[in-house]
Design a protein around this motif. Structure first.
Motif, PDB file in Angstrom:
ATOM      1  N   GLY A 191     -30.436  38.490-120.258  1.00  0.00           N
ATOM      2  CA  GLY A 191     -29.997  37.101-120.178  1.00  0.00           C
ATOM      3  C   GLY A 191     -28.504  36.996-120.405  1.00  0.00           C
ATOM      4  N   GLY A 192     -27.751  36.669-119.377  1.00  0.00           N
ATOM      5  CA  GLY A 192     -26.308  36.460-119.524  1.00  0.00           C
ATOM      6  C   GLY A 192     -25.548  37.750-119.773  1.00  0.00           C
ATOM      7  N   GLY A 193     -24.451  37.623-120.534  1.00  0.00           N
ATOM      8  CA  GLY A 193     -23.577  38.756-120.794  1.00  0.00           C
ATOM      9  C   GLY A 193     -22.357  38.727-119.905  1.00  0.00           C
ATOM     10  N   THR A 194     -21.253  39.247-120.424  1.00  0.00           N
ATOM     11  CA  THR A 194     -20.027  39.339-119.640  1.00  0.00           C
ATOM     12  C   THR A 194     -20.171  40.458-118.614  1.00  0.00           C
ATOM     13  N   PRO A 195     -19.302  40.479-117.593  1.00  0.00           N
ATOM     14  CA  PRO A 195     -19.372  41.578-116.621  1.00  0.00           C
ATOM     15  C   PRO A 195     -19.261  42.950-117.272  1.00  0.00           C
ATOM     16  N   ASP A 196     -18.369  43.102-118.267  1.00  0.00           N
ATOM     17  CA  ASP A 196     -18.235  44.400-118.929  1.00  0.00           C
ATOM     18  C   ASP A 196     -19.494  44.768-119.702  1.00  0.00           C
ATOM     19  N   GLU A 197     -20.136  43.777-120.324  1.00  0.00           N
ATOM     20  CA  GLU A 197     -21.384  44.053-121.039  1.00  0.00           C
ATOM     21  C   GLU A 197     -22.487  44.451-120.067  1.00  0.00           C
ATOM     22  N   ARG A 198     -22.546  43.795-118.929  1.00  0.00           N
ATOM     23  CA  ARG A 198     -23.558  44.143-117.936  1.00  0.00           C
ATOM     24  C   ARG A 198     -23.287  45.518-117.336  1.00  0.00           C
ATOM     25  N   LEU A 199     -22.009  45.857-117.156  1.00  0.00           N
ATOM     26  CA  LEU A 199     -21.668  47.189-116.664  1.00  0.00           C
ATOM     27  C   LEU A 199     -22.071  48.256-117.676  1.00  0.00           C
ATOM     28  N   ALA A 200     -21.781  48.002-118.945  1.00  0.00           N
ATOM     29  CA  ALA A 200     -22.171  48.954-119.987  1.00  0.00           C
ATOM     30  C   ALA A 200     -23.688  49.131-120.018  1.00  0.00           C
ATOM     31  N   LEU A 201     -24.421  48.042-119.805  1.00  0.00           N
ATOM     32  CA  LEU A 201     -25.878  48.128-119.776  1.00  0.00           C
ATOM     33  C   LEU A 201     -26.343  49.001-118.617  1.00  0.00           C
ATOM     34  N   SER A 202     -25.682  48.897-117.471  1.00  0.00           N
ATOM     35  CA  SER A 202     -26.080  49.706-116.318  1.00  0.00           C
ATOM     36  C   SER A 202     -25.897  51.194-116.599  1.00  0.00           C
ATOM     37  N   TYR A 203     -24.792  51.574-117.223  1.00  0.00           N
ATOM     38  CA  TYR A 203     -24.595  52.990-117.564  1.00  0.00           C
ATOM     39  C   TYR A 203     -25.574  53.428-118.657  1.00  0.00           C
ATOM     40  N   HIS A 204     -25.884  52.523-119.593  1.00  0.00           N
ATOM     41  CA  HIS A 204     -26.886  52.839-120.608  1.00  0.00           C
ATOM     42  C   HIS A 204     -28.242  53.086-119.947  1.00  0.00           C
ATOM     43  N   ARG A 205     -28.589  52.256-118.991  1.00  0.00           N
ATOM     44  CA  ARG A 205     -29.842  52.452-118.268  1.00  0.00           C
ATOM     45  C   ARG A 205     -29.830  53.753-117.471  1.00  0.00           C
ATOM     46  N   LEU A 206     -28.678  54.109-116.930  1.00  0.00           N
ATOM     47  CA  LEU A 206     -28.580  55.367-116.192  1.00  0.00           C
ATOM     48  C   LEU A 206     -28.969  56.542-117.075  1.00  0.00           C
ATOM     49  N   LEU A 233     -29.423  29.661-108.702  1.00  0.00           N
ATOM     50  CA  LEU A 233     -29.235  30.017-110.106  1.00  0.00           C
ATOM     51  C   LEU A 233     -29.375  31.521-110.292  1.00  0.00           C
ATOM     52  N   GLU A 234     -28.495  32.100-111.087  1.00  0.00           N
ATOM     53  CA  GLU A 234     -28.506  33.546-111.269  1.00  0.00           C
ATOM     54  C   GLU A 234     -29.813  34.039-111.868  1.00  0.00           C
ATOM     55  N   ASN A 235     -30.420  33.233-112.747  1.00  0.00           N
ATOM     56  CA  ASN A 235     -31.623  33.731-113.418  1.00  0.00           C
ATOM     57  C   ASN A 235     -32.814  33.854-112.476  1.00  0.00           C
ATOM     58  N   ASN A 236     -32.711  33.286-111.278  1.00  0.00           N
ATOM     59  CA  ASN A 236     -33.782  33.441-110.298  1.00  0.00           C
ATOM     60  C   ASN A 236     -33.535  34.586-109.319  1.00  0.00           C
ATOM     61  N   GLY A 237     -32.440  35.312-109.515  1.00  0.00           N
ATOM     62  CA  GLY A 237     -32.266  36.616-108.894  1.00  0.00           C
ATOM     63  C   GLY A 237     -31.752  36.672-107.481  1.00  0.00           C
ATOM     64  N   MET A 238     -31.803  35.583-106.728  1.00  0.00           N
ATOM     65  CA  MET A 238     -31.519  35.682-105.305  1.00  0.00           C
ATOM     66  C   MET A 238     -30.043  35.866-104.988  1.00  0.00           C
ATOM     67  N   THR A 239     -29.185  35.194-105.735  1.00  0.00           N
ATOM     68  CA  THR A 239     -27.759  35.297-105.436  1.00  0.00           C
ATOM     69  C   THR A 239     -27.250  36.715-105.668  1.00  0.00           C
ATOM     70  N   GLU A 240     -27.744  37.381-106.699  1.00  0.00           N
ATOM     71  CA  GLU A 240     -27.328  38.760-106.965  1.00  0.00           C
ATOM     72  C   GLU A 240     -27.789  39.687-105.848  1.00  0.00           C
ATOM     73  N   LEU A 241     -28.997  39.450-105.335  1.00  0.00           N
ATOM     74  CA  LEU A 241     -29.494  40.293-104.255  1.00  0.00           C
ATOM     75  C   LEU A 241     -28.725  40.035-102.959  1.00  0.00           C
ATOM     76  N   LEU A 242     -28.300  38.800-102.744  1.00  0.00           N
ATOM     77  CA  LEU A 242     -27.528  38.499-101.543  1.00  0.00           C
ATOM     78  C   LEU A 242     -26.184  39.209-101.569  1.00  0.00           C
ATOM     79  N   THR A 243     -25.487  39.138-102.696  1.00  0.00           N
ATOM     80  CA  THR A 243     -24.199  39.831-102.772  1.00  0.00           C
ATOM     81  C   THR A 243     -24.395  41.348-102.771  1.00  0.00           C
ATOM     82  N   GLY A 244     -25.505  41.802-103.350  1.00  0.00           N
ATOM     83  CA  GLY A 244     -25.782  43.235-103.317  1.00  0.00           C
ATOM     84  C   GLY A 244     -25.986  43.753-101.912  1.00  0.00           C
ATOM     85  N   ILE A 245     -26.655  42.966-101.071  1.00  0.00           N
ATOM     86  CA  ILE A 245     -26.897  43.428 -99.704  1.00  0.00           C
ATOM     87  C   ILE A 245     -25.604  43.466 -98.907  1.00  0.00           C
TER      88      ILE A 245
END
Length: 674
Positions: free
Chosen positions: A46-61, A395-407
């Motif tokens: 839920g939320g988080g700054t871009p740097d926090e979300r990036l850190a989470l992605s590397y943690h998940r890796l 809305l970001e929490n419904n996931g579609m906008t992130e998938l659109l920019t990802g594609i």
């Protein structure tokens, strides 16, 4: 939720169709990734700054890497790489980006080369160092064979000096910052030795420690990219020395102990293509990511369409928005397209894996065509589904906008789609010969799948014939002018080739199914898919005599009939995507109680209760773990009818609305994060 059953005696319709989408080895190829994304570390944050979300992605890796038997095994298996992208892409695009780069482009390149002298990969397999890939430059993207970073062989030190000669030669958009830990990169550079340019090769170079770039390396973060946060950077080299074994050698070339360059591949372009061979499984991975993202978006949109109630023609009655043809029609069309995308992806993967050397070029061209077509189709599907969800879909929490920019990133990654299709168009145009018109097989029937398949093939033939005609009519002596005259029609021919390949993949999948419900559903999807494409090209087919005037006139009605049939089954077809309910619960509008997300504990609708019953009324409305919610009738029984009526002043209408709300079965409930 459907998972293919082990009981081969009586597989359900959904089991059979899930096997169509994912292949016969669903559990072996996809089970690990499907289970992984439902574990707590991979739930949507839920939320988080871009740097926090990036850190989470590397943690998940690192969590992902620790769960693997071997990162090298994933890197060596194109099916595992595709499955990784297919399942993780819709959940965390940033994680998928850094994982795909590390396992495919970085580790895969190291494994593909140096077979005679294997190097120590332990730091990369344990992720003590994250791998990245540096090929594209500011001034060189799709023309990567012309990159200008140099690697000059230094005989005295027996190594190479990496250098960036000017601003346009800076490496563009690799994830080379210290974020996520120390990084090493596979760097594409022009090998200069003995006063000669031997072409572009790959070199292994350490780039950063945990805090900063290493000596001789300069890293600067690029402006934020649209979509999920990844540490894309500009990277340059200032006479950075690496030892001789940094060169990823092979048949394309090596520096011997005597300091001389030798190669079994005389052509510099083919040396480059051999060096960057990992781009092909990268294209397959982009297709897989697009397929997975389109499936998730369509599943969310279809489920929301069934939950969102609107007024019917009679004001007292409500119906789900899906009941309207204007709403379910586009979603039915998207379902036919998503199945086609999945089938074409599997077809390209199967052919590339099985292709002998003599057919390798054709198989790689199919991978490239499929990547462009699938990612473009995914964008159309995601945009349509987002629009069908209205403001909720923004809305970001419904996931579609992130998938659109990802594609959008997938459309550009591993070669821009237009450039990739233009290359395929040129190859197909110049290698093609005039095809004889097949003998007349009668008028055909728009209900006959074989006839529709012939029309799909005819569209491809017509566009390439038009391209050849335009090229022949262009003035001689101007190769670029001749190509410009032919390229628009040739690109339409490549698009038609993708449609034909997808239709043939539909036909092959149907042939493997027994007669019954699954076969019927797939035939309906195929018919809708083909009719939509034929309708778009009906003018050309009519002019060429491939369609009669009556058939062209009846196409709209045939299309409407096909939409109605597929729309009836689209909600159940979503189940064949095998998306875990635990995953779907992370997108609020995918559940029937999506409005609960917006409830306000301090809202006026929670006030005005009689003081003596405040506690009981609060208990009745208190948010609880949704996976343990009791059906309304049990709550009413616990309070008693009198208690309910006292708690909700004069609430006959309120109770009626509560009883009309859809209930969620225990095994379909929304699972909260622990």
């Amino acid at each position: 939720m459907t998972v293919p059953a082990n009981n081969a005696d009586s597989p359900s319709v959904n089991d059979l169709l899930t096997a169509v989408l994912f292949g016969p080895n669903f559990r072996q190829e996809h089970g690990f990734w499907r289970r992984l994304l439902t574990t707590e570390p991979f739930r949507r944050p839920g939320g988080g700054t871009p740097d926090e979300r990036l850190a989470l992605s590397y943690h998940r890796l690192r969590i992902l890497n620790n769960a693997l038997d071997s990162g090298a095994r994933v890197a060596a298996d194109p099916r595992a790489l595709s499955a990784l992208h297919e399942w993780l892409g819709p959940v965390d695009p940033a994680l998928t980006t850094v994982a795909g780069i590390h396992y495919n482009l970085f580790l895969g390149s190291l494994l593909d080369h140096d077979a005679d002298t294997p190097r120590d990969l332990s730091d990369f397999l344990a992720l003590r160092r994250v791998g990245t890939f540096l090929c594209t430059e500011v001034a060189h993207g799709n023309d990567a064979a012309a990159i200008e970073t140099t690697a000059t062989y230094d005989r005295e030190r027996d190594g190479f000096v990496l250098h960036t000669p000017h601003a346009g030669a800076q490496k563009f958009m690799p994830n080379t910052s210290p974020a996520g830990g120390p990084k090493s990169g596979v760097v594409a550079a022009r090998l200069l030795a003995d006063g000669a340019d031997h072409g572009v090769f790959l070199f292994l170079a350490p780039l950063t420690d945990a805090h900063r770039a290493l000596p001789g390396v300069r890293v600067r973060r690029l402006p934020a990219r649209m979509g999920s946060p990844v540490d894309h950077c500009l990277t340059s080299f200032d006479r950075c020395f690496v030892p001789r074994d940094a060169l990823l050698s092979g048949q394309q070339g090596r520096i011997g102990d005597d300091g001389r360059f030798r190669s079994h591949v005389p052509n510099r372009r083919r040396r480059f293509l051999a060096s960057i061979g990992r781009v092909t499984p990268g294209k397959l991975s982009m297709s897989a990511c697009a397929v997975g993202s389109a499936r998730v978006t369509l599943a969310i949109a279809v489920r929301y369409a069934g939950h969102r109630m609107i007024s019917a023609s009679r004001a007292a009655r409500q119906v789900p928005v899906y009941a309207h043809r204007t709403h379910h029609g586009p979603l039915a069309g998207a379902m036919a397209t998503v199945y086609a995308m999945s089938l074409l992806h599997r077809r390209a993967l199967d052919r590339w894996e099985a292709a002998p050397d003599s057919d390798r070029d054709e198989a790689e061209r199919l991978v490239a065509v499929a990547k462009g077509w699938i990612t473009w189709q995914a964008r159309d599907v995601i945009v349509e589904c987002r629009e069908r969800c209205g403001a909720q879909g923004l809305l970001e929490n419904n996931g579609m906008t992130e998938l659109l920019t990802g594609i959008e990133g997938a459309i550009t990654a591993e070669g821009d789609n237009l450039a990739v299709h233009a290359k395929a168009a040129a190859e197909m145009l110049f290698s093609a010969t005039e095809q004889e018109t097949p003998p007349d097989e009668g008028p055909g029937d728009l209900a006959d799948p074989a006839f529709l398949g012939r029309l799909c093939a005819a569209v491809e033939e017509l566009w390439f014939a038009r391209a050849r005609e335009r090229m022949s009519a262009a003035p001689p002596g101007d190769p670029l002018g001749r190509w410009n005259a032919a390229s628009p029609a040739a690109l339409r021919g490549v698009e038609a080739h993708a449609y034909r390949q997808a239709d043939e993949a539909y036909a092959e999948a149907a042939a493997r199914l027994p007669e019954g419900g699954a076969h019927a559903r797939l035939a309906e999807l195929r018919r809708l898919f083909a009719l939509r494409w034929i309708d778009r090209n009906s003018g050309s087919l009519l002019a060429a005599g491939r369609l009669t005037a009556d058939q062209a006139a009846s196409l709209p009605d045939a299309l409407e009939e096909a939409v109605a049939v597929v729309a009836e089954h689209t909600p159940s077809l979503v189940e064949t995507f095998a998306l875990p309910e635990r995953l779907m619960s992370d997108w609020p509008i995918a559940g029937p109680r999506y409005a609960d997300v917006y409830d306000d504990p301090e809202g006026p609708w929670h006030r005005g209760r009689r003081t003596g019953l405040r506690g009981r009324a609060a208990e009745f409305r208190q948010p609880v773990c949704r996976s343990r919610r009791r059906p309304l009738r049990e709550k009413v029984a616990a309070l008693g009818t009198k208690g309910v009526l006292l708690a909700y002043w004069g609430t006959a209408s309120v109770l009626a609305r509560w009883f009309e709300k859809p209930q969620v079965d225990a095994d379909e409930s929304v699972h909260p994060k622990a």
